[in-house]
Design a protein around this motif. Structure first.
Motif, short mmCIF file in Angstrom:
data_model
loop_
_atom_site.label_atom_id
_atom_site.label_comp_id
_atom_site.label_asym_id
_atom_site.label_seq_id
_atom_site.Cartn_x
_atom_site.Cartn_y
_atom_site.Cartn_z
N SER A 104 62.23 84.92 -43.02
CA SER A 104 63.03 84.97 -41.79
C SER A 104 62.51 84.04 -40.71
CB SER A 104 63.05 86.41 -41.25
OG SER A 104 61.80 86.73 -40.64
N GLY A 105 61.30 83.53 -40.89
CA GLY A 105 60.69 82.67 -39.87
C GLY A 105 59.91 83.43 -38.82
N ARG A 106 59.90 84.77 -38.89
CA ARG A 106 59.24 85.56 -37.85
C ARG A 106 57.72 85.58 -37.99
NH1 ARG A 106 62.99 88.85 -34.97
NH2 ARG A 106 61.17 89.44 -33.73
N LEU A 107 57.19 85.02 -39.08
CA LEU A 107 55.73 84.92 -39.23
C LEU A 107 55.22 83.51 -38.98
CD1 LEU A 107 55.04 87.10 -42.41
CD2 LEU A 107 54.75 87.74 -40.02
N GLN A 108 56.09 82.61 -38.61
CA GLN A 108 55.69 81.23 -38.43
C GLN A 108 54.59 81.10 -37.37
OE1 GLN A 108 58.90 78.54 -38.02
NE2 GLN A 108 57.65 76.73 -37.75
N GLY A 109 53.50 80.45 -37.76
CA GLY A 109 52.38 80.26 -36.84
C GLY A 109 51.56 81.50 -36.59
N ARG A 110 51.81 82.57 -37.33
CA ARG A 110 51.08 83.82 -37.12
C ARG A 110 50.25 84.16 -38.35
NH1 ARG A 110 55.35 87.80 -33.98
NH2 ARG A 110 55.83 86.36 -32.29
N ALA A 111 49.25 84.99 -38.15
CA ALA A 111 48.44 85.47 -39.25
C ALA A 111 49.15 86.61 -39.95
CB ALA A 111 47.07 85.92 -38.74
N ALA A 112 48.97 86.72 -41.26
CA ALA A 112 49.59 87.78 -42.03
C ALA A 112 48.84 87.97 -43.34
CB ALA A 112 51.06 87.46 -42.32
N THR A 113 49.01 89.14 -43.94
CA THR A 113 48.48 89.40 -45.27
C THR A 113 49.61 89.93 -46.12
OG1 THR A 113 46.69 90.47 -46.51
CG2 THR A 113 47.76 91.79 -44.79
N ALA A 114 49.36 90.04 -47.43
CA ALA A 114 50.36 90.55 -48.37
C ALA A 114 49.63 90.87 -49.67
CB ALA A 114 51.48 89.53 -48.60
N THR A 115 50.37 91.21 -50.68
CA THR A 115 49.78 91.51 -51.97
C THR A 115 49.00 90.31 -52.48
OG1 THR A 115 51.53 93.08 -52.50
CG2 THR A 115 50.29 92.17 -54.34
N TRP A 116 47.74 90.51 -52.83
CA TRP A 116 46.84 89.39 -53.11
C TRP A 116 47.27 88.55 -54.30
CZ3 TRP A 116 44.45 89.13 -57.83
CH2 TRP A 116 44.40 90.32 -58.57
N TRP A 117 47.89 89.18 -55.31
CA TRP A 117 48.23 88.38 -56.49
C TRP A 117 49.39 87.43 -56.24
CZ3 TRP A 117 53.09 88.92 -58.50
CH2 TRP A 117 53.78 90.10 -58.24
N LEU A 118 50.09 87.60 -55.12
CA LEU A 118 51.15 86.67 -54.74
C LEU A 118 50.62 85.52 -53.88
CD1 LEU A 118 54.16 89.00 -53.81
CD2 LEU A 118 54.05 87.37 -55.72
N ALA A 119 49.31 85.51 -53.63
CA ALA A 119 48.74 84.54 -52.69
C ALA A 119 49.14 83.09 -52.98
CB ALA A 119 47.22 84.69 -52.63
N PRO A 120 48.96 82.59 -54.21
CA PRO A 120 49.30 81.17 -54.44
C PRO A 120 50.78 80.86 -54.17
CG PRO A 120 47.99 82.05 -56.25
CD PRO A 120 48.40 83.22 -55.42
N GLN A 121 51.66 81.78 -54.59
CA GLN A 121 53.10 81.56 -54.38
C GLN A 121 53.46 81.58 -52.90
OE1 GLN A 121 51.74 83.72 -56.50
NE2 GLN A 121 52.81 83.80 -58.46
N LEU A 122 52.92 82.54 -52.17
CA LEU A 122 53.26 82.65 -50.75
C LEU A 122 52.70 81.48 -49.95
CD1 LEU A 122 52.90 86.49 -50.12
CD2 LEU A 122 54.95 85.16 -50.57
N GLN A 123 51.50 81.04 -50.29
CA GLN A 123 50.93 79.89 -49.60
C GLN A 123 51.77 78.63 -49.84
OE1 GLN A 123 47.03 80.30 -51.34
NE2 GLN A 123 46.12 80.94 -49.39
N ALA A 124 52.33 78.50 -51.04
CA ALA A 124 53.16 77.34 -51.34
C ALA A 124 54.53 77.44 -50.68
CB ALA A 124 53.32 77.19 -52.86
N LEU A 125 55.13 78.63 -50.70
CA LEU A 125 56.48 78.81 -50.15
C LEU A 125 56.48 78.82 -48.63
CD1 LEU A 125 57.91 81.58 -52.52
CD2 LEU A 125 58.70 79.21 -52.35
N PHE A 126 55.42 79.38 -48.03
CA PHE A 126 55.40 79.56 -46.57
C PHE A 126 54.08 79.04 -45.98
CE2 PHE A 126 57.81 83.13 -48.48
CZ PHE A 126 59.08 82.77 -48.05
N PRO A 127 53.86 77.74 -46.03
CA PRO A 127 52.59 77.18 -45.52
C PRO A 127 52.44 77.31 -44.02
CG PRO A 127 54.14 75.42 -46.07
CD PRO A 127 54.75 76.69 -46.58
#
Length: 335
Positions: free
Chosen positions: A134-157
């Motif tokens: 949604s863009g509501r995390l842009q420029g903000r710190a966040a965490t999520a399920t750790w095993w999704l880390a590589p995918q989320l870092q690539a999709l939402f840098p």
């Protein structure tokens, strides 16, 4: 000067929206509703109220073979009344599944993007990607399920991902890791509104599971334990900064304070010298990754900015009394 957060004074109840959608894991939302009901009963007043919502007000499928879940209203009609909206986790088991889910949940993502600024956004586990989309995390710190880390870092840098943390509070967004991340999230929120003994009674009555055991050396650098906004800001800065650059002057500059003033306030708030506290923030990141899997210590040293693997090994042993391998054996997740 830094000042402590005071518990919310008695006033109008906080209104929380519980968002249902196809494919979500509603069990966490039901647990949240039970937790809030018990908290209100223990407090003797309505601390928080909740509203079951879908984007359009229509019922959603409660899962394979489950009943339809009927909301109390539509998010589009209730947005102005909400103080916060909680998104549950969802069923995702692969990168392809995540991308398909984001496509299927376009209506929810658009609704999140359109929410008024005063509505805080909370989520946990695999629900966090909806916030990111949604863009509501842009420029903000966040965490999520750790095993999704590589995918989320690539999709939402554009998101400052902090996968080493179980809970991240970043202004008006709060995110938590794990399928039971709603527990850490809601306990943190209720701790701001209740006396700690009352909250413990609520936990005991509901027989809530205890958080995963961690080494006591890291108690002073747990985000959930920090009430001062400036200290939370400092912790997030330290997490993003390479270990070799974690100096008191650099930290003071980040908070626009003098090194002497910062040192005095960190000592008063945590009981540790500022340099030691900053070092423990980084070592806690090491500890979290040690407990998750078999990553080589050399890679951890490189990723987190330690000068050498040997320096990290020495520092970790001095702080915890355990070697990194010993820590991994004793504190591994599921061990």
């Amino acid at each position: 000067m830094p000042s402590s957060i005071r518990r919310t004074a008695a006033g109008p109840p906080f209104t929380l929206g519980l968002l249902l959608f196809e494919g979500c894991m509603p069990a966490g939302l039901f647990a949240v509703a039970d937790l809030l009901r018990a908290a209100n009963l223990r407090a003797g007043r309505e601390l928080m109220r909740w509203r079951w919502l879908t984007v359009d007000g229509r019922p959603v499928n409660g899962g394979e073979g489950g009943p339809a879940l009927t909301p109390a209203g539509a998010l589009v009609d209730s947005a102005d009344e909400l103080d916060a909206l909680l998104l549950p986790g969802l069923w995702v088991s692969s990168l392809e599944g995540l991308q398909q889910t984001l496509q299927a949940r376009r209506a929810e993502i658009a609704a999140l993007r359109a929410l008024p600024a005063h509505c805080a956004l909370w989520s946990y586990c695999a629900g966090v990607p909806l916030l990111a989309a949604s863009g509501r995390l842009q420029g903000r710190a966040a965490t999520a399920t750790w095993w999704l880390a590589p995918q989320l870092q690539a999709l939402f840098p554009q998101v400052a991902w902090q996968f080493d943390e179980a809970l991240v509070d970043s202004d008006s967004t709060v995110t938590a890791a794990g399928a039971n991340g709603y527990l850490a999230l809601m306990l943190d929120q209720l701790a701001r509104r209740m006396e700690i003994e009352s909250l413990r009674e609520v936990q005991e009555v509901l027989m809530l599971p205890q958080p995963r055991q961690r080494h006591p050396a890291f108690a002073a650098v747990s985000l959930m334990a920090l009430r001062e906004p400036w200290l939370r800001e400092l912790l997030l800065w330290a997490q993003r900064t390479p270990a070799v650059a974690l100096t008191v002057p650099a930290a003071a500059a980040a908070l626009k304070l003098s090194p002497r003033t910062l040192s005095r306030h960190v000592q008063a708030a945590t009981g540790l010298p500022a340099a030691s506290w900053l070092r423990r923030v980084k070592l806690r990141q090491v500890a979290e990754r040690l407990s998750r899997g078999p990553e080589p210590l050399k890679r951890l040293a490189e990723d987190l900015g330690f000068s050498t693997e040997a320096a990290l090994h020495r520092m970790f042993k001095q702080t915890t009394g355990l070697t990194p391998q010993g820590y991994r054996a004793q504190y591994r997740q599921g061990g």
